[in-house]
Design a protein around this motif. Sequence first.
Motif, mmCIF file in Angstrom:
data_model
loop_
_atom_site.group_PDB
_atom_site.id
_atom_site.type_symbol
_atom_site.label_atom_id
_atom_site.label_comp_id
_atom_site.label_asym_id
_atom_site.label_seq_id
_atom_site.Cartn_x
_atom_site.Cartn_y
_atom_site.Cartn_z
ATOM 1 N N LEU A 88 -17.733 -10.529 -4.542
ATOM 2 C CA LEU A 88 -16.511 -10.720 -4.599
ATOM 3 C C LEU A 88 -15.167 -10.759 -5.495
ATOM 4 C CD1 LEU A 88 -17.867 -13.018 -1.428
ATOM 5 C CD2 LEU A 88 -16.919 -10.570 -1.339
ATOM 6 N N GLY A 89 -16.442 -11.583 -6.334
ATOM 7 C CA GLY A 89 -14.975 -11.837 -7.328
ATOM 8 C C GLY A 89 -14.409 -10.507 -8.197
ATOM 9 N N ASN A 90 -15.328 -9.498 -7.951
ATOM 10 C CA ASN A 90 -14.989 -8.097 -8.846
ATOM 11 C C ASN A 90 -13.786 -7.142 -7.764
ATOM 12 O OD1 ASN A 90 -15.653 -8.330 -11.511
ATOM 13 N ND2 ASN A 90 -18.015 -7.441 -10.612
ATOM 14 N N VAL A 91 -14.807 -7.696 -6.479
ATOM 15 C CA VAL A 91 -13.600 -6.533 -5.503
ATOM 16 C C VAL A 91 -12.028 -7.786 -4.767
ATOM 17 C CG1 VAL A 91 -12.742 -6.675 -2.740
ATOM 18 C CG2 VAL A 91 -15.674 -5.713 -4.096
ATOM 19 N N LYS A 92 -11.877 -9.457 -5.152
ATOM 20 C CA LYS A 92 -10.560 -8.847 -5.727
ATOM 21 C C LYS A 92 -10.126 -9.189 -6.465
ATOM 22 C CE LYS A 92 -12.396 -14.372 -3.702
ATOM 23 N NZ LYS A 92 -12.860 -15.744 -3.699
ATOM 24 N N ARG A 93 -10.547 -9.069 -7.432
ATOM 25 C CA ARG A 93 -9.862 -8.442 -8.810
ATOM 26 C C ARG A 93 -9.508 -7.151 -8.970
ATOM 27 N NH1 ARG A 93 -12.360 -7.122 -14.278
ATOM 28 N NH2 ARG A 93 -10.629 -6.108 -14.896
ATOM 29 N N ALA A 94 -10.296 -6.521 -8.530
ATOM 30 C CA ALA A 94 -9.617 -4.963 -7.901
ATOM 31 C C ALA A 94 -8.123 -4.980 -6.975
ATOM 32 C CB ALA A 94 -10.586 -4.629 -7.270
ATOM 33 N N PHE A 95 -8.432 -5.792 -6.066
ATOM 34 C CA PHE A 95 -7.356 -6.262 -4.755
ATOM 35 C C PHE A 95 -6.204 -6.331 -5.755
ATOM 36 C CE2 PHE A 95 -5.015 -9.272 -2.414
ATOM 37 C CZ PHE A 95 -4.498 -8.005 -1.253
ATOM 38 N N LEU A 96 -6.106 -7.738 -7.005
ATOM 39 C CA LEU A 96 -4.832 -8.553 -7.178
ATOM 40 C C LEU A 96 -5.074 -7.483 -8.357
ATOM 41 C CD1 LEU A 96 -6.083 -11.881 -7.537
ATOM 42 C CD2 LEU A 96 -4.789 -10.120 -6.242
ATOM 43 N N ASP A 97 -5.577 -6.923 -8.985
ATOM 44 C CA ASP A 97 -5.393 -5.623 -10.925
ATOM 45 C C ASP A 97 -4.612 -4.895 -9.997
ATOM 46 O OD1 ASP A 97 -6.723 -7.003 -11.979
ATOM 47 O OD2 ASP A 97 -7.711 -5.129 -12.627
ATOM 48 N N ARG A 98 -5.006 -4.195 -8.623
ATOM 49 C CA ARG A 98 -3.855 -3.105 -8.036
ATOM 50 C C ARG A 98 -2.471 -3.563 -7.318
ATOM 51 N NH1 ARG A 98 -4.700 1.209 -10.541
ATOM 52 N NH2 ARG A 98 -2.806 2.379 -9.594
ATOM 53 N N MET A 99 -2.206 -4.170 -7.005
ATOM 54 C CA MET A 99 -1.605 -5.353 -6.794
ATOM 55 C C MET A 99 -0.083 -4.799 -7.615
ATOM 56 S SD MET A 99 -1.434 -5.017 -3.236
ATOM 57 C CE MET A 99 -0.501 -6.468 -2.614
ATOM 58 N N ALA A 100 -0.803 -5.309 -8.271
ATOM 59 C CA ALA A 100 0.238 -6.627 -9.333
ATOM 60 C C ALA A 100 0.861 -4.804 -9.570
ATOM 61 C CB ALA A 100 -0.841 -6.188 -10.416
ATOM 62 N N VAL A 101 -0.402 -3.388 -10.024
ATOM 63 C CA VAL A 101 0.478 -2.279 -10.332
ATOM 64 C C VAL A 101 1.201 -1.486 -9.834
ATOM 65 C CG1 VAL A 101 0.183 0.021 -10.734
ATOM 66 C CG2 VAL A 101 -1.756 -1.810 -11.736
ATOM 67 N N GLU A 102 1.241 -1.515 -7.489
ATOM 68 C CA GLU A 102 1.593 -1.042 -6.924
ATOM 69 C C GLU A 102 2.233 -1.782 -6.183
ATOM 70 O OE1 GLU A 102 0.927 3.054 -7.022
ATOM 71 O OE2 GLU A 102 -1.156 2.308 -6.581
ATOM 72 N N GLY A 103 2.238 -2.381 -5.625
ATOM 73 C CA GLY A 103 2.015 -3.317 -4.152
ATOM 74 C C GLY A 103 2.785 -3.298 -2.956
ATOM 75 N N GLU A 104 4.119 -2.392 -3.310
ATOM 76 C CA GLU A 104 4.483 -1.884 -2.632
ATOM 77 C C GLU A 104 4.609 -1.096 -2.300
ATOM 78 O OE1 GLU A 104 6.159 -3.258 -5.495
ATOM 79 O OE2 GLU A 104 6.701 -4.755 -5.028
ATOM 80 N N VAL A 105 3.743 0.555 -3.127
ATOM 81 C CA VAL A 105 3.192 1.571 -2.179
ATOM 82 C C VAL A 105 1.804 1.167 -1.774
ATOM 83 C CG1 VAL A 105 2.560 3.844 -3.546
ATOM 84 C CG2 VAL A 105 4.466 2.790 -4.909
ATOM 85 N N LEU A 106 1.141 0.603 -1.882
ATOM 86 C CA LEU A 106 0.225 0.636 -1.416
ATOM 87 C C LEU A 106 0.585 -0.043 0.564
ATOM 88 C CD1 LEU A 106 -2.524 -1.440 -3.165
ATOM 89 C CD2 LEU A 106 -2.153 0.809 -3.563
ATOM 90 N N LEU A 107 1.257 -1.103 0.508
ATOM 91 C CA LEU A 107 1.701 -1.622 2.341
ATOM 92 C C LEU A 107 3.056 -0.197 2.818
ATOM 93 C CD1 LEU A 107 1.879 -4.822 1.129
ATOM 94 C CD2 LEU A 107 0.089 -3.989 2.441
ATOM 95 N N ASN A 108 3.352 0.389 2.370
ATOM 96 C CA ASN A 108 3.838 1.609 3.259
ATOM 97 C C ASN A 108 2.960 3.092 3.467
ATOM 98 O OD1 ASN A 108 5.997 2.626 4.084
ATOM 99 N ND2 ASN A 108 7.871 1.971 2.114
ATOM 100 N N TYR A 109 3.721 3.782 3.742
ATOM 101 C CA TYR A 109 2.898 4.837 4.416
ATOM 102 C C TYR A 109 1.627 5.746 2.996
ATOM 103 C CZ TYR A 109 3.839 5.169 8.769
ATOM 104 O OH TYR A 109 4.535 4.745 10.519
ATOM 105 N N GLY A 110 1.134 6.489 2.938
ATOM 106 C CA GLY A 110 0.291 6.910 2.490
ATOM 107 C C GLY A 110 -0.037 8.492 2.866
ATOM 108 N N TYR A 111 -1.381 9.122 1.962
ATOM 109 C CA TYR A 111 -0.984 10.095 2.466
ATOM 110 C C TYR A 111 -2.242 11.065 3.197
ATOM 111 C CZ TYR A 111 2.975 11.362 -0.708
ATOM 112 O OH TYR A 111 4.196 11.494 -1.198
ATOM 113 N N ALA A 112 -2.122 11.454 4.241
ATOM 114 C CA ALA A 112 -3.051 11.798 4.864
ATOM 115 C C ALA A 112 -4.838 12.554 4.496
ATOM 116 C CB ALA A 112 -3.015 13.215 5.887
ATOM 117 N N LYS A 113 -4.012 13.154 2.761
ATOM 118 C CA LYS A 113 -5.679 13.563 2.200
ATOM 119 C C LYS A 113 -6.135 12.443 2.088
ATOM 120 C CE LYS A 113 -5.878 17.254 -1.362
ATOM 121 N NZ LYS A 113 -5.588 17.869 -2.344
ATOM 122 N N GLY A 114 -5.085 11.247 1.659
ATOM 123 C CA GLY A 114 -5.832 9.999 0.690
ATOM 124 C C GLY A 114 -4.926 9.472 -0.356
#
Lengths: 482, 482
Positions: free
Chosen positions: A134-160
């Motif tokens: 779990l610790g690594n999953v939490k870290r992955a989330f926080l790492d990614r949110m710090a880089v581009e949280g707004e982008v992650l929460l808006n629309y993404g692409y169908a392809k992925g």
Amino acid sequence: MYQDFKITAGRPVYVQVKEYLKRLMVKGVLQPHQKLPSTRELSELMNVSRNTIISAYIGLEEDGLIYTQKGKGSYVAQMAISVTAPLLELNWKERMNSQALLAEEMDLMKHGIRAERGTISFTSIAPNEKLFDLGNVKRAFLDRMAVEGEVLLNYGYAKGYKPLIDLLKQYMEQKGVDLTGKDLLITNGFTEGLDLVLSALAKRNGAVICENPTHHTAIKNLRLHGYEVTGIDMERDGINLEQLEQVLSRQSFDCAYFIPSYHNPTGIVMSPQKRLELMRLMTRYQIPVIEDGFNEELRYSGSHVSPLIAAAGEGNGVIYLGSFSKVLFPGLRVGWVLADQELIYYLESLKRARSIHTSTLDQSILYQYLLNGNLDKYLRRARAEYKRKYEWTRRCCEAYMPYSLLTGDGGLHLFVSFAEGFDTRRLLELCKQRGVIFTPGDIFYTDGTGRETLRLGFSRVSDENIEAGIKIIGEAAKELLT
Amino acid sequence: MYQDFKITAGRPVYVQVKEYLKRLMVKGVLQPHQKLPSTRELSELMNVSRNTIISAYIGLEEDGLIYTQKGKGSYVAQMAISVTAPLLELNWKERMNSQALLAEEMDLMKHGIRAERGTISFTSIAPNEKLFDLGNVKRAFLDRMAVEGEVLLNYGYAKGYKPLIDLLKQYMEQKGVDLTGKDLLITNGFTEGLDLVLSALAKRNGAVICENPTHHTAIKNLRLHGYEVTGIDMERDGINLEQLEQVLSRQSFDCAYFIPSYHNPTGIVMSPQKRLELMRLMTRYQIPVIEDGFNEELRYSGSHVSPLIAAAGEGNGVIYLGSFSKVLFPGLRVGWVLADQELIYYLESLKRARSIHTSTLDQSILYQYLLNGNLDKYLRRARAEYKRKYEWTRRCCEAYMPYSLLTGDGGLHLFVSFAEGFDTRRLLELCKQRGVIFTPGDIFYTDGTGRETLRLGFSRVSDENIEAGIKIIGEAAKELLT
């Protein structure tokens, strides 16, 4: 009224006050244009601070539920619809199509075996959540949110999520796949991948060929898409090629579905030799191959085996469906389809039409988790633990179970076959009374056979219960055999 | 060899070494049974620590890619398939069915208007990510992970995450819905909800009735499911009931699809009176209603309006599709279907067959975010900002745009109609040259009309660009009108 208000811990109180008042209005206890108590009065009645009441009133006014008259106070607004229209009552079952009815009929969660409390259950092949880092999953989330949280929460692409697509392509390249002319689509797990492919393929013959037994979800989805499913017997090193060739020479198929690397439910790994022969046959008969990469990562021994799509080289005839669900976290609904780029182009549009895109958070967490190098570490730990459990289960079977064949070269389960004519449904009845359940093997068969087989999932059963459970199954089986 | 190894920041180095060596094997640069350099030698060649090399070798051995001979060293294992099977080359386009071809044809992301860099684009109606309260999202994630991280990462249920289901039921009850006999299914957003409903409904007449214009994704999915779509004209207070009744008296429909609360694309809110009349008609003709709850939360003024499913009271004929995508975060793929419990029972099985379940992380974050009382706070902020932007856009349209009708009672866009015979496709061409794009309205029409309309999404355009962009569109429109 008002004095029965009770506070639930963990939610802002003004929200709770607002919802309480809203409920009174919706139920008609508070009538349109009725005057509400002053904030001071209500604060006393409900026993919360006056500021809380003020915030709740502001919220209600913003929602158009109350209005304020300067100097006079707050009033309940006219609810738009208080009258109910004449009742529209439909018989929904009558309005269901055959696909919906079949999906319900084949739904194992609805018609499978239910465990009572205290039962030892070998039915699950989900990973053991105690292994999750779990610790690594939490870290992955926080790492990614710090880089581009707004982008992650808006629309993404169908392809992925692009970084994940690129990482998975690399990952597949390392399995020996020639990426020329191929592309990758992210899906909500393996299952959506299979559903999308089957939704896009033209039905010329209405028939699909696969191993027998095979993954129950695949049989279900093939049938839901209206396909007739022809299963080919399994041998100790994979599908029976002679039988396959005989069937192919007689009948045409729209596609084939195979699980070469860790076959579900038998746990058999198809030999490299057979893989080549299989691809030769598919080429001769020009049959598209859907390859299920199930649990490739959870073999415990033996040399590296390349997937069929690697053996296909530059050829574009294999559609590879991948997922880390069983290997990492099933809760992250992320799988992928690696296939010819033109096919992916169409699948992408179908995916967009059906669900816009896969959860970006799930994708980005998986991406960052992989990027942080956690997969290797996790796999090392998980493999060691599952291997230990696998060997223990195997030893218990050898000691207590009167089987005639025991297969499984890795993964999270073993497959047990008894003598011909044996009936694991009867065995299950007996065992259930004695507090043990397993998955009868017939559900994995395409032709109603396999009554003499069963699947034992061990990943979530304790060592003691594995032994105790297998002992009980073994004894019951011996009773039935005599 | 070896000396060209380069380290990427942010990933464990031993993983990178492992992948580097794996690639050499897959490419055949390192041949089976070839001896690898000693860990000391390789550490010097690749310029990384010896421990890193040792870790990489251990990992490769666990993956079955190398083997060690005691006292001699490490060797490349026999790769299972180095020979490639004969090429299977298929023409995928020829193998696509009509559904896949239509999905591609109607894919706006593929055939829509593309913006060049620097273009002012009014095509998006996604929320403005600058408003996102990332801190609260992070807190919701960490709160929930602390409570039950293991549970969230293992398999969930097709029906959805139980705490969220309960919360959403309460939420709908507060909109005046009678929950008796109803149930709720969580979906991957609105779109999957619609797809599931259309996948389950028996096709008796092959026809669906809706507003004209309507949501493009709905038109697309209705057509993908093989339905003929009949659109009924819009009036200032919602669908034209006389026209609706005329059509209903002539033809039978399998279901109706309506967006009463914030109609896309016109932004019209159906009047309470019309809602009742509409439900009376649906009851008289026994037509199941799919209600799209689109942006109900983003109205800026007016009194509270109950959804159709509230007006339906105890009746089970309305299927409500909800989502916070546009209101909160589109990246969280969470929507819901509230409907008769028997219908939900079948939809649940269909959902399980297709994608197992919706991302539990997305669901649990949304749940905790709502539980923490963030929705109200966020909505207050978002509404204030969007209302300001909406009024500004409206004022700009009034000042510069030669429209004949301007509609939109809230939400993130305005809908503009010009005089009959006007062609917004030609307008778009002109504007594109001048650096502005918008969505031509015809794509929202069920019958190929609507060439005189366009949609302006303003949520992600700056105030300055709103004015500049509308000025340009207005001037170009005036040129075309003269």
